[in-house]
Scaffold this motif. Structure first.
Motif, PDB file in Angstrom:
ATOM      1  N   ASN A  57       0.808  -1.223   0.000  1.00 39.89           N
ATOM      2  CA  ASN A  57       0.000   0.000   0.000  1.00 39.89           C
ATOM      3  C   ASN A  57       0.838   1.269   0.000  1.00 39.89           C
ATOM      4  O   ASN A  57       0.352   2.319  -0.397  1.00 39.89           O
ATOM      5  CB  ASN A  57      -1.000   0.003   1.160  1.00 39.89           C
ATOM      6  N   ARG A  58       2.099   1.218   0.430  1.00 36.05           N
ATOM      7  CA  ARG A  58       2.991   2.379   0.368  1.00 36.05           C
ATOM      8  C   ARG A  58       4.392   1.866   0.051  1.00 36.05           C
ATOM      9  O   ARG A  58       4.785   0.779   0.478  1.00 36.05           O
ATOM     10  CB  ARG A  58       3.028   3.145   1.689  1.00 36.05           C
ATOM     11  N   CYS A  59       5.156   2.664  -0.695  1.00 37.22           N
ATOM     12  CA  CYS A  59       6.534   2.296  -1.003  1.00 37.22           C
ATOM     13  C   CYS A  59       7.382   3.556  -1.087  1.00 37.22           C
ATOM     14  O   CYS A  59       6.868   4.660  -1.235  1.00 37.22           O
ATOM     15  CB  CYS A  59       6.631   1.492  -2.295  1.00 37.22           C
ATOM     16  N   ALA A  60       8.686   3.350  -0.970  1.00 36.35           N
ATOM     17  CA  ALA A  60       9.632   4.460  -1.022  1.00 36.35           C
ATOM     18  C   ALA A  60      10.962   3.918  -1.514  1.00 36.35           C
ATOM     19  O   ALA A  60      11.233   2.719  -1.425  1.00 36.35           O
ATOM     20  CB  ALA A  60       9.798   5.086   0.353  1.00 36.35           C
ATOM     21  N   ILE A  61      11.799   4.826  -2.027  1.00 37.03           N
ATOM     22  CA  ILE A  61      13.128   4.429  -2.489  1.00 37.03           C
ATOM     23  C   ILE A  61      14.123   5.497  -2.082  1.00 37.03           C
ATOM     24  O   ILE A  61      13.828   6.695  -2.133  1.00 37.03           O
ATOM     25  CB  ILE A  61      13.156   4.188  -4.020  1.00 37.03           C
TER      26      ILE A  61
ATOM     27  N   VAL B  61       6.004   4.957   4.787  1.00 37.67           N
ATOM     28  CA  VAL B  61       7.410   4.597   4.904  1.00 37.67           C
ATOM     29  C   VAL B  61       8.235   5.556   4.045  1.00 37.67           C
ATOM     30  O   VAL B  61       7.765   6.050   3.027  1.00 37.67           O
ATOM     31  CB  VAL B  61       7.633   3.126   4.467  1.00 37.67           C
ATOM     32  N   ALA B  62       9.459   5.821   4.497  1.00 38.34           N
ATOM     33  CA  ALA B  62      10.427   6.610   3.730  1.00 38.34           C
ATOM     34  C   ALA B  62      11.778   5.927   3.863  1.00 38.34           C
ATOM     35  O   ALA B  62      12.028   5.220   4.840  1.00 38.34           O
ATOM     36  CB  ALA B  62      10.506   8.040   4.267  1.00 38.34           C
TER      37      ALA B  62
ATOM     38  N   ALA C 112      14.824   0.073  -1.799  1.00 39.39           N
ATOM     39  CA  ALA C 112      13.386   0.363  -1.776  1.00 39.39           C
ATOM     40  C   ALA C 112      12.728  -0.368  -0.612  1.00 39.39           C
ATOM     41  O   ALA C 112      13.150  -1.453  -0.217  1.00 39.39           O
ATOM     42  CB  ALA C 112      12.740  -0.080  -3.089  1.00 39.39           C
ATOM     43  N   ALA C 113      11.673   0.249  -0.092  1.00 36.91           N
ATOM     44  CA  ALA C 113      10.883  -0.350   0.990  1.00 36.91           C
ATOM     45  C   ALA C 113       9.436  -0.419   0.542  1.00 36.91           C
ATOM     46  O   ALA C 113       8.932   0.484  -0.119  1.00 36.91           O
ATOM     47  CB  ALA C 113      10.999   0.481   2.262  1.00 36.91           C
ATOM     48  N   GLY C 114       8.780  -1.514   0.915  1.00 32.50           N
ATOM     49  CA  GLY C 114       7.357  -1.682   0.638  1.00 32.50           C
ATOM     50  C   GLY C 114       6.637  -2.022   1.924  1.00 32.50           C
ATOM     51  O   GLY C 114       7.137  -2.794   2.746  1.00 32.50           O
ATOM     52  N   LEU C 115       5.473  -1.439   2.116  1.00 32.17           N
ATOM     53  CA  LEU C 115       4.679  -1.640   3.322  1.00 32.17           C
ATOM     54  C   LEU C 115       3.465  -2.500   2.985  1.00 32.17           C
ATOM     55  O   LEU C 115       2.645  -2.127   2.149  1.00 32.17           O
ATOM     56  CB  LEU C 115       4.240  -0.284   3.872  1.00 32.17           C
ATOM     57  N   VAL C 116       3.384  -3.667   3.614  1.00 29.69           N
ATOM     58  CA  VAL C 116       2.258  -4.591   3.449  1.00 29.69           C
ATOM     59  C   VAL C 116       1.622  -4.729   4.828  1.00 29.69           C
ATOM     60  O   VAL C 116       2.183  -5.411   5.699  1.00 29.69           O
ATOM     61  CB  VAL C 116       2.711  -5.969   2.920  1.00 29.69           C
ATOM     62  N   GLY C 117       0.481  -4.063   5.036  1.00 26.71           N
ATOM     63  CA  GLY C 117      -0.096  -4.022   6.378  1.00 26.71           C
ATOM     64  C   GLY C 117       0.886  -3.354   7.313  1.00 26.71           C
ATOM     65  O   GLY C 117       1.316  -2.241   7.079  1.00 26.71           O
ATOM     66  N   GLY C 118       1.294  -4.051   8.368  1.00 27.29           N
ATOM     67  CA  GLY C 118       2.282  -3.517   9.297  1.00 27.29           C
ATOM     68  C   GLY C 118       3.668  -4.087   9.097  1.00 27.29           C
ATOM     69  O   GLY C 118       4.544  -3.911   9.933  1.00 27.29           O
TER      70      GLY C 118
END
Length: 192
Positions: A39-43, A78-79, A49-55
């Motif tokens: 649902n959210r990602c950052a690089i 997330v950042a 890169a980071a990806g947020l799946v739930g918690g």
């Protein structure tokens, strides 16, 4: 679906099918991972890169570096601070039955938590609900944070120093009208 771009113009995109790193024109996929609905990602500028799946946060540099669950009731964003090799998450903890407390937490790529802000274990006297909504690393390399205050009279934790509830944040708070005052917001939801 979300996307973020590095200074080198690589794009990380995420959504229902996971996350992927694309070239600057989005015509070529460099890598793709499917940990779930991201649902959210950052690089970061270092290409991590980071990806947020739930918690749960997933961290990639092409290969999966690490995954871990962020403590709290909800994690919203997330950042990635590539220069510092930090992943920063924000959200809130349901501290009591009727009080939500925002948090910002930073951890190293390959290690444990480095620092926390607003993540107080008790907030007696600061009864407005707060949530961490968004975090981002600006082009200047600094961390930017957006939170919300949901109603309440009296002060919210955003009127206090992010590291020390006993210290006022008044001298550091940009205030030019009543709409960015973290105190006595009444029965409204306000971005701070």
């Amino acid at each position: 679906t979300e996307l973020e771009r590095t200074r080198q113009s690589h794009l990380v995109v995420c959504g229902d099918s996971g996350l992927a790193l694309l070239n600057a024109t989005a015509e070529q996929e460099r890598w793709q991972h499917a940990p779930g609905q991201v649902n959210r990602c950052a690089i970061g500028d270092d290409g991590v890169a980071a990806g947020l799946v739930g918690g749960t946060l997933y961290l990639y540099d092409g290969n999966q570096l690490r995954s871990w669950t962020v403590a709290g009731s909800a994690v919203y964003d997330v950042a990635v601070a590539g220069a510092e090799q930090l992943v920063i998450a924000t959200g809130y903890t349901q501290l009591t039955a009727n009080l939500q407390v925002a948090f910002i937490r930073a951890g190293r790529y390959y290690g444990s938590e480095v620092w926390r802000s607003y993540d107080y274990a008790a907030v007696t006297g600061y009864g407005a609900d707060t949530r961490g909504e968004r975090v981002a690393i600006g082009r200047d390399g600094l961390l930017y944070f957006a939170g919300t205050i949901n109603g309440g009279t009296g002060a919210s934790i955003f009127s206090r120093d992010p590291k020390d509830l006993n210290q006022s944040a008044a001298a550091k708070t940009v205030k030019f009208d009543r709409f960015n005052d973290p105190t006595n917001t009444g029965s409204i939801k306000m971005t701070w």
